[in-house]
Design an enzyme around this catalytic site. Structure first.
Site, PDB file in Angstrom:
ATOM      1  N   HIS A 179       0.874  -1.177   0.000  1.00 48.86           N
ATOM      2  CA  HIS A 179       0.000   0.000   0.000  1.00 48.86           C
ATOM      3  C   HIS A 179       0.908   1.223   0.000  1.00 48.86           C
ATOM      4  O   HIS A 179       1.644   1.466   0.954  1.00 48.86           O
ATOM      5  CB  HIS A 179      -0.931   0.004   1.206  1.00 48.86           C
ATOM      6  CG  HIS A 179      -2.041  -0.992   1.107  1.00 48.86           C
ATOM      7  ND1 HIS A 179      -2.603  -1.616   2.196  1.00 48.86           N
ATOM      8  CD2 HIS A 179      -2.713  -1.469   0.026  1.00 48.86           C
ATOM      9  CE1 HIS A 179      -3.565  -2.436   1.795  1.00 48.86           C
ATOM     10  NE2 HIS A 179      -3.647  -2.364   0.481  1.00 48.86           N
ATOM     11  N   ARG A 181       0.945   4.458   0.318  1.00 47.00           N
ATOM     12  CA  ARG A 181       1.015   5.602   1.232  1.00 47.00           C
ATOM     13  C   ARG A 181       1.609   5.253   2.592  1.00 47.00           C
ATOM     14  O   ARG A 181       1.823   6.136   3.424  1.00 47.00           O
ATOM     15  CB  ARG A 181      -0.375   6.192   1.427  1.00 47.00           C
ATOM     16  CG  ARG A 181      -1.381   5.264   2.111  1.00 47.00           C
ATOM     17  CD  ARG A 181      -2.750   5.904   2.105  1.00 47.00           C
ATOM     18  NE  ARG A 181      -3.803   5.039   2.623  1.00 47.00           N
ATOM     19  CZ  ARG A 181      -5.089   5.362   2.582  1.00 47.00           C
ATOM     20  NH1 ARG A 181      -5.464   6.517   2.053  1.00 47.00           N
ATOM     21  NH2 ARG A 181      -6.015   4.551   3.063  1.00 47.00           N
ATOM     22  N   GLU A 182       1.884   3.979   2.823  1.00 58.04           N
ATOM     23  CA  GLU A 182       2.384   3.524   4.119  1.00 58.04           C
ATOM     24  C   GLU A 182       3.908   3.670   4.160  1.00 58.04           C
ATOM     25  O   GLU A 182       4.658   2.691   4.249  1.00 58.04           O
ATOM     26  CB  GLU A 182       1.901   2.095   4.367  1.00 58.04           C
ATOM     27  CG  GLU A 182       0.376   2.026   4.411  1.00 58.04           C
ATOM     28  CD  GLU A 182      -0.204   0.617   4.373  1.00 58.04           C
ATOM     29  OE1 GLU A 182       0.583  -0.354   4.405  1.00 58.04           O
ATOM     30  OE2 GLU A 182      -1.444   0.477   4.305  1.00 58.04           O
ATOM     31  N   ARG A 237      -3.268   4.836  -2.194  1.00 61.66           N
ATOM     32  CA  ARG A 237      -3.097   3.510  -1.590  1.00 61.66           C
ATOM     33  C   ARG A 237      -2.919   2.405  -2.625  1.00 61.66           C
ATOM     34  O   ARG A 237      -2.128   1.480  -2.440  1.00 61.66           O
ATOM     35  CB  ARG A 237      -4.338   3.213  -0.734  1.00 61.66           C
ATOM     36  CG  ARG A 237      -4.563   1.762  -0.328  1.00 61.66           C
ATOM     37  CD  ARG A 237      -5.931   1.649   0.368  1.00 61.66           C
ATOM     38  NE  ARG A 237      -6.370   0.282   0.579  1.00 61.66           N
ATOM     39  CZ  ARG A 237      -6.251  -0.390   1.717  1.00 61.66           C
ATOM     40  NH1 ARG A 237      -5.650   0.176   2.753  1.00 61.66           N
ATOM     41  NH2 ARG A 237      -6.718  -1.621   1.838  1.00 61.66           N
ATOM     42  N   ARG A 255      -6.158  -7.059  -1.888  1.00 61.29           N
ATOM     43  CA  ARG A 255      -7.461  -7.710  -2.048  1.00 61.29           C
ATOM     44  C   ARG A 255      -7.520  -8.457  -3.378  1.00 61.29           C
ATOM     45  O   ARG A 255      -8.577  -8.918  -3.780  1.00 61.29           O
ATOM     46  CB  ARG A 255      -8.595  -6.686  -1.999  1.00 61.29           C
ATOM     47  CG  ARG A 255      -8.712  -5.895  -0.725  1.00 61.29           C
ATOM     48  CD  ARG A 255      -9.124  -6.740   0.469  1.00 61.29           C
ATOM     49  NE  ARG A 255      -9.388  -5.919   1.648  1.00 61.29           N
ATOM     50  CZ  ARG A 255      -8.469  -5.461   2.476  1.00 61.29           C
ATOM     51  NH1 ARG A 255      -7.181  -5.759   2.263  1.00 61.29           N
ATOM     52  NH2 ARG A 255      -8.784  -4.731   3.536  1.00 61.29           N
ATOM     53  N   SER A 307       1.338  -0.545   7.424  1.00 55.00           N
ATOM     54  CA  SER A 307       1.073   0.313   8.574  1.00 55.00           C
ATOM     55  C   SER A 307      -0.351   0.857   8.377  1.00 55.00           C
ATOM     56  O   SER A 307      -0.850   0.870   7.240  1.00 55.00           O
ATOM     57  CB  SER A 307       2.072   1.475   8.652  1.00 55.00           C
ATOM     58  OG  SER A 307       1.844   2.437   7.645  1.00 55.00           O
ATOM     59  N   TYR A 358     -10.789  -7.297  10.982  1.00 53.24           N
ATOM     60  CA  TYR A 358     -12.023  -7.399  10.198  1.00 53.24           C
ATOM     61  C   TYR A 358     -11.858  -8.466   9.130  1.00 53.24           C
ATOM     62  O   TYR A 358     -10.763  -8.985   8.900  1.00 53.24           O
ATOM     63  CB  TYR A 358     -12.365  -6.062   9.540  1.00 53.24           C
ATOM     64  CG  TYR A 358     -11.208  -5.350   8.873  1.00 53.24           C
ATOM     65  CD1 TYR A 358     -10.559  -5.894   7.761  1.00 53.24           C
ATOM     66  CD2 TYR A 358     -10.750  -4.123   9.350  1.00 53.24           C
ATOM     67  CE1 TYR A 358      -9.501  -5.250   7.149  1.00 53.24           C
ATOM     68  CE2 TYR A 358      -9.687  -3.460   8.747  1.00 53.24           C
ATOM     69  CZ  TYR A 358      -9.075  -4.030   7.651  1.00 53.24           C
ATOM     70  OH  TYR A 358      -8.026  -3.390   7.054  1.00 53.24           O
ATOM     71  N   GLU A 380       1.289  -4.728  10.928  1.00 56.57           N
ATOM     72  CA  GLU A 380       0.822  -3.346  10.820  1.00 56.57           C
ATOM     73  C   GLU A 380       1.683  -2.555  11.796  1.00 56.57           C
ATOM     74  O   GLU A 380       1.572  -2.724  13.013  1.00 56.57           O
ATOM     75  CB  GLU A 380      -0.662  -3.221  11.190  1.00 56.57           C
ATOM     76  CG  GLU A 380      -1.619  -3.937  10.248  1.00 56.57           C
ATOM     77  CD  GLU A 380      -1.885  -3.175   8.962  1.00 56.57           C
ATOM     78  OE1 GLU A 380      -1.369  -2.038   8.828  1.00 56.57           O
ATOM     79  OE2 GLU A 380      -2.609  -3.708   8.100  1.00 56.57           O
TER      80      GLU A 380
END
Length: 419
Positions: A179, A181-182, A237, A255, A307, A358, A380
């Site tokens: 991802h 932006r992490e 992202r 995903r 993160s 989740y 994370e």
């Protein structure tokens, strides 16, 4: 310096760098399932352009959302009307972005070696790729660079291989930055790479790991997205692929894997931050890893680093059915978290994805676990929401240091428990 910063910000505005002036990050606390559903109604209102940093999952789990300035009053009024409590975590996103950019601008000197490379600041894609080349040049007997594919926009996808020799040895895979932006994850990946070269031959535990197994480290797993976060939209992202029939760009690369693909826990909406794509492995960034892992055939641990939230997770994400190795994975996660916490006192939670946060379908480690890679984990990293994806650069090295202790625990266990 101040004048130069103002000038650079003005130039970026002219060139189309997205602005986040007045955007706030709210932490929403849903007291029950009915309130969770109300928050999900907000999520479906595309005109509000909400960016959920932590999804609406279930009661008791904080929901973090970036709210654009024009939508703030509407969102707050909605929450207050339905009796849903919230607090402001970040008052103005742009102020933090300006601080981040100013810090980066102050440390732009080009490194001539990995010893002089600044590990305490954030770096661009080009700078990270240059670092990789320097590391390979300095340690040619230990480190090599392999290209496993090209991105949607044509950028090379590079992986560092750390090996003491031999062919098709058992291996450990670590990736950061899927991802885009992490940023603390890619920065940590750079630090890990240097740490490997420093500790081999010095740290007995790590030396035993690399004497028995290869390590593959993909520092920038989503190069197109990462480049886009630097040039256009810091909050990006997803990948940068195009979806036929939609103006919205990109797929969530966590995903897009062939594990519970299409089930609850991902979106079929191309405009969603968790859009799964039209079919499994549609993203070349994902397919490149799938092909590499499949062809290698001897990966024994697979660790994907994200993160934020301070979590260590193992399968499954798409189903509540316990993984066959859950008892061992849970005990190993506990040991890794204990090691991590021992350095700076940072508290991590651990457990299966679906039970800890989740339901998430099509995730990386659910697929790797389905391929027989027992030790499949997702981290994370820091923090728990005070700064979220905009973690200050001053926390890069402490984050990487503590995470390394957890990684070493997992790697050591993998070597000592062959299968």
């Amino acid at each position: 310096m101040k004048r130069l910063l103002i000038l650079s910000l003005l130039l970026e505005a002219v060139c189309g760098n997205e602005n986040f002036v007045g955007h706030q990050v709210l932490r929403i606390s849903a007291a029950d399932e009915a309130q969770v559903q109300k928050v999900k109604e907000l999520e479906d209102l595309e005109h509000l352009q909400l960016d959920f940093w932590r999804d609406a999952a279930r009661a008791g789990i904080p929901i973090d959302v970036r709210v654009p300035f024009p939508s703030i009053q509407s969102v707050k009024a909605f929450l207050e009307y339905h009796g849903i409590s919230y607090e402001i975590m970040i008052e103005d996103v742009q102020l933090l972005l300006d601080e981040e950019k100013q810090q980066m601008s102050a440390f732009q000197a080009r490194a001539l070696s990995t010893d002089s490379f600044n590990y305490a600041t954030y770096h661009t894609l080009d700078e990270i790729y240059e670092f990789m080349d320097l590391l390979v040049a300095e340690h040619p007997q230990l480190v090599s660079k392999i290209q496993i594919g090209n991105t949607f926009e044509g950028r090379p996808i590079h992986v560092l291989k750390f090996s003491t020799g031999g062919t098709n040895r058992p291996a450990i895979w670590i990736d950061t930055g899927i991802h885009s932006r992490e940023w603390v994850t890619q920065a940590s990946g750079v630090w890990f790479a240097k740490k490997i070269t420093k500790d081999y031959g010095q740290d007995p535990t790590f030396t035993a790991v690399l004497d028995n197994m290869d390590i593959f480290l993909e520092i920038v797993t989503n190069p197109d997205g990462f480049a886009y976060t630097h040039k256009t939209n810091r909050m990006w992202r997803k990948t940068r692929s195009h979806t036929q029939g939609s103006l919205c760009v990109g797929v969530d690369p966590n995903r897009n894997w062939d594990a519970g693909f299409g089930m609850a826990g991902a979106s079929s909406n191309p405009c969603s931050e968790t859009y799964r794509g039209k079919f499994p492995n549609s993203e070349v960034e994902v397919k490149s890893i799938v092909d590499f892992v499949t062809s290698h055939g001897n990966i024994k641990a697979f660790i994907s680093i994200h993160s934020y939230s301070q979590l260590l997770l193992y399968p499954y994400g798409y189903t509540s059915e316990p993984a066959p190795d859950q008892a061992e994975l849970d005990q190993l996660a506990k040991s890794a978290v204990t090691a991590l916490t021992s350095l700076h006192g940072t508290k991590f939670k651990y457990g299966s994805i679906i039970d800890t946060i989740y339901q998430a379908s099509g995730s990386t480690i659910d697929w790797t676990y389905s391929q027989g890679i027992k030790y499949s984990f997702t981290f994370e990293l820091r923090d728990t929401g005070l700064r979220g994806f905009l973690l200050p650069a001053s926390q890069i090295i402490p984050t990487a240091e503590e995470t390394w202790l957890a990684l070493l625990t997992i790697m050591d266990h993998t070597v000592k428990h062959p299968y």
